[in-house]
Motif scaffolding. Structure first.
Motif, short mmCIF file in Angstrom:
data_model
loop_
_atom_site.label_atom_id
_atom_site.label_comp_id
_atom_site.label_asym_id
_atom_site.label_seq_id
_atom_site.Cartn_x
_atom_site.Cartn_y
_atom_site.Cartn_z
N ARG A 231 10.58 -0.50 0.87
CA ARG A 231 9.46 -1.17 0.11
C ARG A 231 9.03 -1.77 0.82
NH1 ARG A 231 9.39 -4.51 -5.68
NH2 ARG A 231 7.36 -3.71 -6.03
N ASN A 232 9.09 -2.92 1.83
CA ASN A 232 8.62 -3.33 2.44
C ASN A 232 7.43 -3.46 3.72
OD1 ASN A 232 9.32 -5.69 0.85
ND2 ASN A 232 11.08 -6.85 1.90
N ASN A 235 4.71 -0.97 2.03
CA ASN A 235 3.25 -1.91 1.49
C ASN A 235 3.08 -2.51 2.61
OD1 ASN A 235 3.68 -1.45 -1.58
ND2 ASN A 235 5.44 -2.76 -1.50
N SER A 238 0.95 0.90 4.03
CA SER A 238 -0.42 1.31 3.06
C SER A 238 -1.43 0.26 3.36
CB SER A 238 0.80 1.13 1.77
OG SER A 238 1.74 2.10 1.11
N GLU A 239 -0.97 -1.21 3.53
CA GLU A 239 -2.38 -1.57 3.86
C GLU A 239 -2.91 -1.47 4.78
OE1 GLU A 239 -3.03 -6.77 3.94
OE2 GLU A 239 -0.96 -5.86 3.53
N GLN A 245 -2.68 1.64 -3.95
CA GLN A 245 -1.92 1.71 -4.86
C GLN A 245 -0.70 1.20 -4.74
OE1 GLN A 245 -0.96 5.29 -7.45
NE2 GLN A 245 0.77 4.20 -7.51
N ASP A 246 -0.05 -0.16 -4.58
CA ASP A 246 1.30 -0.53 -3.72
C ASP A 246 2.21 0.66 -4.29
OD1 ASP A 246 -0.07 -2.91 -3.13
OD2 ASP A 246 0.70 -4.61 -5.12
N SER A 248 6.37 0.55 -5.08
CA SER A 248 7.79 -0.25 -6.13
C SER A 248 8.67 0.18 -5.81
CB SER A 248 6.47 0.19 -8.12
OG SER A 248 7.17 1.67 -8.05
#
Length: 332
Positions: A231-232, A235, A238-239, A245-246, A248
């Motif tokens: 997940r980390n 994200n 994604s950034e 959208q993050d 989850s």
């Protein structure tokens, strides 16, 4: 999401195919199983690291690197492909090889180890399992600097935010292929190891609001820490990609019960999965990653995780050169 502003080298001509596996689907009496053939990616013998290296090598070149330093296990697909990319770009490459299973390093071994020698790795430094690999690579980088070199460190598996963009791009490629073919996927299954492939796919699926469930089959780590890591990393990727959208916690699912006694150590289910793919579809899997991931896919089918009328995509991350170093494990 928009990757066009991020520098990228291209090592593969076009897209890797998505193929339906009718014989395997029939043998399992389960859902329709499809395969994303990332074992056919460019560079020496292909595999998922090629996508990550497109972004990582572009960054290395932009920073004037002449020596690539990376790490992996003694039969690392990542080390093979990073070395291959370095050769392609006219750079030197030094490898830090972790003996994750005690006594597993053999300078004369076949498989990826043979290819390290054939491709001309400048250094192959074996270290014991549990070694601080980041510190080890930094030491190698300092040695290169002392020789007047400009080193660039690529983490194990190419699995940082920049490398994970390779699988953000893959997720978008899968969605485009499904649109063109009319294939409506219900689920994607992939390996979950160093994390860049799993995290990039999740980031790409969530960022494009695909609505496709995904499961990562762990080949080493336990479920909870692996899900947090994925997940980390998703994200962070994604950034970089400019997602709105993050990712989850519910987007990240890891199954860890197919690891067996440990990383690269054989299981009966892994051997059976490798033989089943080979003998129904003529597709080669490796015993460390895709063999255990396929065992996870088969286990999920048998437990009824998928509807019989669903379409499931298995992401083939490559690794077949390693089978030549694991004869007994593959043949059972």
């Amino acid at each position: 999401m928009n990757l066009t502003h991020i520098a990228r080298r291209r090592y593969t001509e076009g897209q890797t195919p998505i193929e339906f596996l009718p014989n395997l689907s029939e043998a399992l009496n389960g859902p329709r199983i499809h395969i994303k053939r990332d074992d056919l990616l460019g560079l020496t013998s292909g595999g998922n690291k090629t996508r990550k290296l497109e972004f990582l090598m572009a960054d290395a070149l932009a920073k004037g690197a002449d020596t690539i330093i990376t790490t992996g296990a003694v039969q690392s697909n990542h080390c093979r492909l990073t070395l291959s990319a370095a050769v392609k770009e006219g750079l030197k490459c030094r490898l830090l090889l972790e003996e994750r299973v005690e006594g597993s390093y053999n300078v004369d071994a076949s498989g990826n180890n043979l290819l390290y020698h054939l491709l001309g790795a400048e250094t192959m430094r074996p270290v014991a399992g549990g070694t601080d690999l980041a510190a080890g690579m930094e030491q190698m980088a300092e040695e290169a600097r002392s020789e007047g070199r400009t080193p660039y460190i690529i983490p194990g598996g190419g699995s940082n935010a920049l490398g994970a963009l390779g699988y953000v791009a893959c997720a978008e490629e899968i969605l485009a292929q499904c649109f063109e073919s009319g294939l409506e996927l219900d689920h994607i299954v992939s390996s979950s190891g160093s994390g860049g492939t799993h995290a990039g796919l999740v980031a790409g699926l969530v960022g494009n609001q695909a609505g496709i469930a995904m499961t990562g089959i762990s080949v080493r780590a336990e479920k909870a820490p692996q899900e947090e890591k994925i997940r980390n990393l998703a994200n962070a990727a994604s950034e970089l990609a400019g997602a709105r959208q993050d990712v989850s916690a519910s987007d990240v699912v890891v199954r860890d019960e197919f690891v067996g006694p440990g990383y690269s150590l054989p299981t009966t289910e892994m051997t059976e999965a490798i033989q089943l793919f080979a003998r129904t579809e003529g597709i080669l899997l490796d015993p460390v990653y895709t063999g255990k991931t396929a065992a996870g896919l088969i286990g999920m089918v048998k437990e009824g995780a998928f509807d019989a009328d669903s379409d499931v995509l298995f992401v083939h991350t490559g690794g077949s050169p390693a089978i030549y170093a694991y004869r007994d494990e593959v043949l059972g």
